[in-house]
Design an enzyme around this catalytic site. Structure first.
Site, PDB file in Angstrom:
ATOM      1  N   ARG A  52      20.930 -12.227  24.586  1.00  0.00           N
ATOM      2  CA  ARG A  52      21.874 -11.106  24.452  1.00  0.00           C
ATOM      3  C   ARG A  52      23.164 -11.516  23.763  1.00  0.00           C
ATOM      4  NH1 ARG A  52      22.280  -8.791  30.472  1.00  0.00           N
ATOM      5  NH2 ARG A  52      22.446 -11.051  30.823  1.00  0.00           N
ATOM      6  N   HIS A  67       5.689 -28.915  33.497  1.00  0.00           N
ATOM      7  CA  HIS A  67       6.078 -30.093  32.716  1.00  0.00           C
ATOM      8  C   HIS A  67       5.608 -31.395  33.348  1.00  0.00           C
ATOM      9  CE1 HIS A  67       9.552 -30.096  35.530  1.00  0.00           C
ATOM     10  NE2 HIS A  67       9.560 -31.391  35.309  1.00  0.00           N
ATOM     11  N   LYS A  97       3.848 -35.321  31.550  1.00  0.00           N
ATOM     12  CA  LYS A  97       4.376 -36.673  31.669  1.00  0.00           C
ATOM     13  C   LYS A  97       3.283 -37.697  31.357  1.00  0.00           C
ATOM     14  CE  LYS A  97       7.935 -35.511  35.088  1.00  0.00           C
ATOM     15  NZ  LYS A  97       9.106 -35.958  34.311  1.00  0.00           N
ATOM     16  N   GLU A 152      14.485 -36.478  45.114  1.00  0.00           N
ATOM     17  CA  GLU A 152      15.672 -36.345  44.281  1.00  0.00           C
ATOM     18  C   GLU A 152      16.874 -36.812  45.076  1.00  0.00           C
ATOM     19  OE1 GLU A 152      15.996 -32.784  41.637  1.00  0.00           O
ATOM     20  OE2 GLU A 152      14.426 -32.020  42.951  1.00  0.00           O
ATOM     21  N   HIS A 193       3.998 -28.358  40.924  1.00  0.00           N
ATOM     22  CA  HIS A 193       3.973 -29.734  40.427  1.00  0.00           C
ATOM     23  C   HIS A 193       3.075 -30.652  41.253  1.00  0.00           C
ATOM     24  CE1 HIS A 193       7.002 -28.511  37.722  1.00  0.00           C
ATOM     25  NE2 HIS A 193       8.047 -28.694  38.490  1.00  0.00           N
ATOM     26  N   LYS A 236      15.526 -32.839  48.408  1.00  0.00           N
ATOM     27  CA  LYS A 236      16.797 -33.095  47.734  1.00  0.00           C
ATOM     28  C   LYS A 236      17.693 -33.919  48.644  1.00  0.00           C
ATOM     29  CE  LYS A 236      16.852 -29.200  44.539  1.00  0.00           C
ATOM     30  NZ  LYS A 236      16.804 -30.079  43.349  1.00  0.00           N
TER      31      LYS A 236
END
Length: 507
Positions: free
Chosen positions: A59, A195, A199, A233, A257, A357
């Protein structure tokens, strides 16, 4: 004159066919951080066809030149493991174009059609178009329905669509999204991107298993005790608290994943290394995972949420203190599952999946623990029982490689044993820069190779596995937070493995 080894390697690399990559959401984070840097690296490696161009849409009002300048800044900032070459950028930027407009505006699609025709006349793209939906998932239906209504989904060249995860928020939404997608594109033209499958180390699982005669005979319940798949993570939600609060760890990582990684590790050998043969076996494995009943969920699933802590001399906020997060949030930032595959190869072997996390390290790996030696020939060893079995570790990130742990005798008199590692490191062994996951997947999508992409039956199978857990957790009031930032998760996760005589391997 000696041949250049780089030239030889590049001749063996797959190159893209002529096409236009039309990116919806071209001013967003995904485009700036991942897609354009990946395309730039492909240009640097001379893997883009001369008849290739990018047409961006969002936009934000911008001219072609303004878009090129904004993407230049992003590529220079986010390029990984490579130097930014201004001269190469000038050449690459000539193929970048931009058309602003709101996705709900019917006239936008007529303008896009005109720009595609103009680009084809200049670049000879064979009128092939790859639509990349880098928008918010809530806009997928809008884009796809408008493409179909305008006729942009069909033409003289091929038309394909790349869809980013999440593929719905649950099983019902995944099926509804598939229904909308199939109105505009056949299944073979839909590329659902994960994704992780791009890898290098995940792809190498297939080579490791099926190209080496010594491993595949051991890849079954007779020799394997259990498998752990970890995606940890060290960071928190990094300013994306409002978004993450609506998703959670189970949807964000495990449903897509980690289940795809599990399917790659545990699948049966395909009849041939061809897209549908490989995807058929992944799909079969996902359908073989035993779907837990709701009454079983407390014994096979653990939810966690990180609380505040002091790490490295700094105060770290808990999830509920992050910007945009409800102070009473019930969203999990940690999830662990114990899953079982009901087939002849894996019956009775637990597969433990966990993600979180604010854990101590950023690491993704697969640990395959084999059964201990059946006869304690060396009972005097002082090794802890957990250190005795052989362990195969496949490291996905940050250091890509494979390690095998086995026992060896310490020098000197007496039979004293110690675990040692036989280690393989991608960077040290090959001395080549590995392509990013998005490089690999963009090339494959343009080439029409769906091997590393998720098929609809795989999406539905993976949602079916986690749906009972989602249903139970949505009706449960958790006593969050239940683990401190910088630790390996809640104590309930340790108990999950201890019930079966196992414990987590913390990298």
């Amino acid at each position: 004159m000696r041949a250049n080894p780089l030239d030889d390697r590049l001749r063996l690399q797959r190159r893209t066919p002529p096409c236009t990559l039309l990116i919806f959401g071209a001013n967003g984070d995904l485009t700036r951080r991942k897609l354009l840097p990946a395309l730039y690296r492909l240009a640097a490696e001379r893997r883009l066809a001369s008849g290739f161009a990018v047409l961006g849409n969002s936009r934000t009002p911008m001219s072609d030149d303004e878009f090129r300048e904004r993407m230049r800044d992003s590529v220079a900032r986010y390029l990984e493991d490579a130097d930014f070459d201004p001269t190469l950028w000038q050449e690459f930027a000539r193929s970048l174009f931009y058309e602003p407009g709101d996705l709900a505006d019917v006239s936008l699609y007529g303008r896009l059609a005109a720009r595609l025709e103009e680009i084809d006349r200049t670049f000879r793209t064979a009128r092939n178009v790859l639509f990349y939906l880098a928008t918010a998932p809530s806009l997928y239906a809008e884009v796809v329905s408008r493409l179909a209504a305008s006729g942009l989904n069909a033409g003289r060249g091929w038309r394909r669509a790349v869809i980013e995860k999440p593929f719905g928020r649950d099983l019902a939404e995944a099926r509804e999204l598939a229904r909308l997608l199939h109105r505009a594109f056949p299944e073979e033209a839909i590329f659902r991107i994960d994704h992780y499958l791009g890898k290098e180390t995940v792809q190498n699982i297939l080579a490791f298993r099926f190209a080496n005669g010594i491993f595949e005979p051991l890849w079954n319940r007779r020799y394997v005790d259990h498998v752990q798949i970890t995606a940890a993570e060290s960071i928190g939600v990094e300013g994306r608290g409002a978004f993450y609060q609506e998703v959670g760890a189970l949807r964000d990582m495990i449903q897509n994943h980690l289940l795809q990684v599990m399917a790659t590790v545990a699948m049966e050998p395909p009849a041939a290394f061809e897209p549908e043969a490989v995807r058929d076996e992944r799909a079969k494995l996902l359908r073989s995972i035993r779907i837990p009943e709701e009454r079983e969920v407390p014994s096979i699933a653990v939810a966690g949420q990180y609380g505040p802590a002091r790490i490295g001399g700094e105060d770290v906020p808990g999830f509920r203190q992050e910007r945009g997060v409800d102070p009473e949030s019930q969203t999990e930032t940690y999830a662990a599952l114990a899953l079982f595959v009901e087939n002849w190869r894996w019956a009775g072997v637990p597969f433990y999946l966990r993600t979180g996390k604010r854990l101590p390290r950023r690491v993704t790996d697969i640990a395959i623990q084999f059964h201990a030696a059946p006869h304690a020939l060396f009972p005097e060893t002082s090794l802890a029982p957990a250190m005795r079995p052989n362990l195969l570790i496949i490291r996905i990130q940050p250091e890509e490689g494979i390690s095998l742990r086995f026992l060896a005798k310490l020098p000197g008199s007496g039979m004293r044993l110690r675990p040692v590692l036989m280690d393989f490191d991608y960077g040290a062994s090959f001395g080549l820069r590995a392509p990013t996951a998005y490089q690999t997947l963009l090339v494959d999508a343009m080439a029409g190779d769906a091997t590393l992409f998720t098929r609809q039956d795989m999406v539905e199978a993976s949602w079916a596995v986690v749906q009972p857990v989602l249903d139970v957790w949505s009706a449960t009031r958790f006593d969050f937070p239940n683990y401190a930032a910088g630790t390996w998760g809640p104590p309930e996760a340790d108990a999950l493995l201890a019930r079966r005589g196992h414990r987590w391997r913390n990298p």
